[in-house]
Design a protein around this motif. Sequence first.
Motif, mmCIF file in Angstrom:
data_model
loop_
_atom_site.group_PDB
_atom_site.id
_atom_site.type_symbol
_atom_site.label_atom_id
_atom_site.label_comp_id
_atom_site.label_asym_id
_atom_site.label_seq_id
_atom_site.Cartn_x
_atom_site.Cartn_y
_atom_site.Cartn_z
ATOM 1 N N PRO A 80 40.246 24.167 2.939
ATOM 2 C CA PRO A 80 38.969 23.913 3.621
ATOM 3 C C PRO A 80 37.812 24.655 2.935
ATOM 4 N N PRO A 81 36.632 24.013 2.905
ATOM 5 C CA PRO A 81 35.458 24.664 2.322
ATOM 6 C C PRO A 81 35.082 25.937 3.096
ATOM 7 N N ILE A 82 34.541 26.894 2.386
ATOM 8 C CA ILE A 82 34.130 28.162 2.985
ATOM 9 C C ILE A 82 33.238 27.948 4.201
ATOM 10 N N GLU A 83 32.325 26.972 4.140
ATOM 11 C CA GLU A 83 31.366 26.789 5.246
ATOM 12 C C GLU A 83 32.030 26.340 6.539
ATOM 13 N N LEU A 84 33.281 25.888 6.511
ATOM 14 C CA LEU A 84 33.987 25.511 7.722
ATOM 15 C C LEU A 84 34.768 26.670 8.342
ATOM 16 N N ILE A 85 34.861 27.797 7.649
ATOM 17 C CA ILE A 85 35.681 28.924 8.108
ATOM 18 C C ILE A 85 34.909 29.813 9.058
ATOM 19 N N ARG A 86 35.537 30.066 10.204
ATOM 20 C CA ARG A 86 34.999 31.026 11.177
ATOM 21 C C ARG A 86 36.097 32.074 11.375
ATOM 22 N N VAL B 41 38.977 28.212 0.823
ATOM 23 C CA VAL B 41 40.159 29.062 0.984
ATOM 24 C C VAL B 41 41.365 28.143 0.884
ATOM 25 N N THR B 42 42.504 28.690 0.531
ATOM 26 C CA THR B 42 43.737 27.910 0.508
ATOM 27 C C THR B 42 44.689 28.496 1.535
ATOM 28 N N GLY B 43 45.576 27.668 2.049
ATOM 29 C CA GLY B 43 46.546 28.173 3.001
ATOM 30 C C GLY B 43 47.187 27.070 3.819
ATOM 31 N N ILE B 44 47.672 27.465 4.998
ATOM 32 C CA ILE B 44 48.461 26.591 5.857
ATOM 33 C C ILE B 44 47.836 26.525 7.249
ATOM 34 N N ALA B 45 47.717 25.306 7.776
ATOM 35 C CA ALA B 45 47.242 25.117 9.147
ATOM 36 C C ALA B 45 48.321 25.614 10.109
ATOM 37 N N LEU B 46 47.904 26.408 11.092
ATOM 38 C CA LEU B 46 48.846 26.980 12.062
ATOM 39 C C LEU B 46 48.852 26.247 13.395
ATOM 40 N N SER B 47 47.868 25.393 13.612
ATOM 41 C CA SER B 47 47.787 24.654 14.877
ATOM 42 C C SER B 47 47.095 23.320 14.631
ATOM 43 N N GLY B 48 47.076 22.500 15.662
ATOM 44 C CA GLY B 48 46.401 21.212 15.570
ATOM 45 C C GLY B 48 47.246 20.155 14.876
ATOM 46 N N PRO B 49 46.655 18.988 14.632
ATOM 47 C CA PRO B 49 47.410 17.871 14.065
ATOM 48 C C PRO B 49 47.875 18.110 12.626
ATOM 49 N N LEU B 50 47.273 19.077 11.947
ATOM 50 C CA LEU B 50 47.674 19.378 10.562
ATOM 51 C C LEU B 50 48.639 20.566 10.479
ATOM 52 N N GLU B 51 49.142 21.025 11.619
ATOM 53 C CA GLU B 51 50.023 22.199 11.652
ATOM 54 C C GLU B 51 51.126 22.089 10.601
ATOM 55 N N GLY B 52 51.258 23.154 9.803
ATOM 56 C CA GLY B 52 52.282 23.206 8.773
ATOM 57 C C GLY B 52 51.842 22.626 7.437
ATOM 58 N N SER B 53 50.668 22.030 7.404
ATOM 59 C CA SER B 53 50.172 21.404 6.177
ATOM 60 C C SER B 53 49.347 22.381 5.343
ATOM 61 N N TYR B 54 49.497 22.262 4.029
ATOM 62 C CA TYR B 54 48.677 23.016 3.091
ATOM 63 C C TYR B 54 47.268 22.427 3.100
ATOM 64 N N GLY B 55 46.260 23.274 2.926
ATOM 65 C CA GLY B 55 44.899 22.769 2.869
ATOM 66 C C GLY B 55 43.983 23.678 2.075
#
Length: 57
Positions: A49-55, A33-47
């Motif tokens: 992440p592989p489908i298998e990491l998505i919950r 998936v593509t998008g933006i981190a909303l929390s954590g150390p990557l907050e505000g960063s584009y990413g």
Amino acid sequence: MTDVREGDTVLVSAFDDVPEHLFLVHSVEEDCVTGIALSGPLEGSYGEPPIELIRSL
């Protein structure tokens, strides 16, 4: 994982040294998936992440 769609907020599982974090999905691709981190150390960063990491929330 349930069906994830554009605009969903999902939880990305921890990987490497990055803890679990919220992620706003911009698009759903074949293997990630593509998008933006909303929390954590990557907050505000584009990413891409592989489908298998998505919950979904």
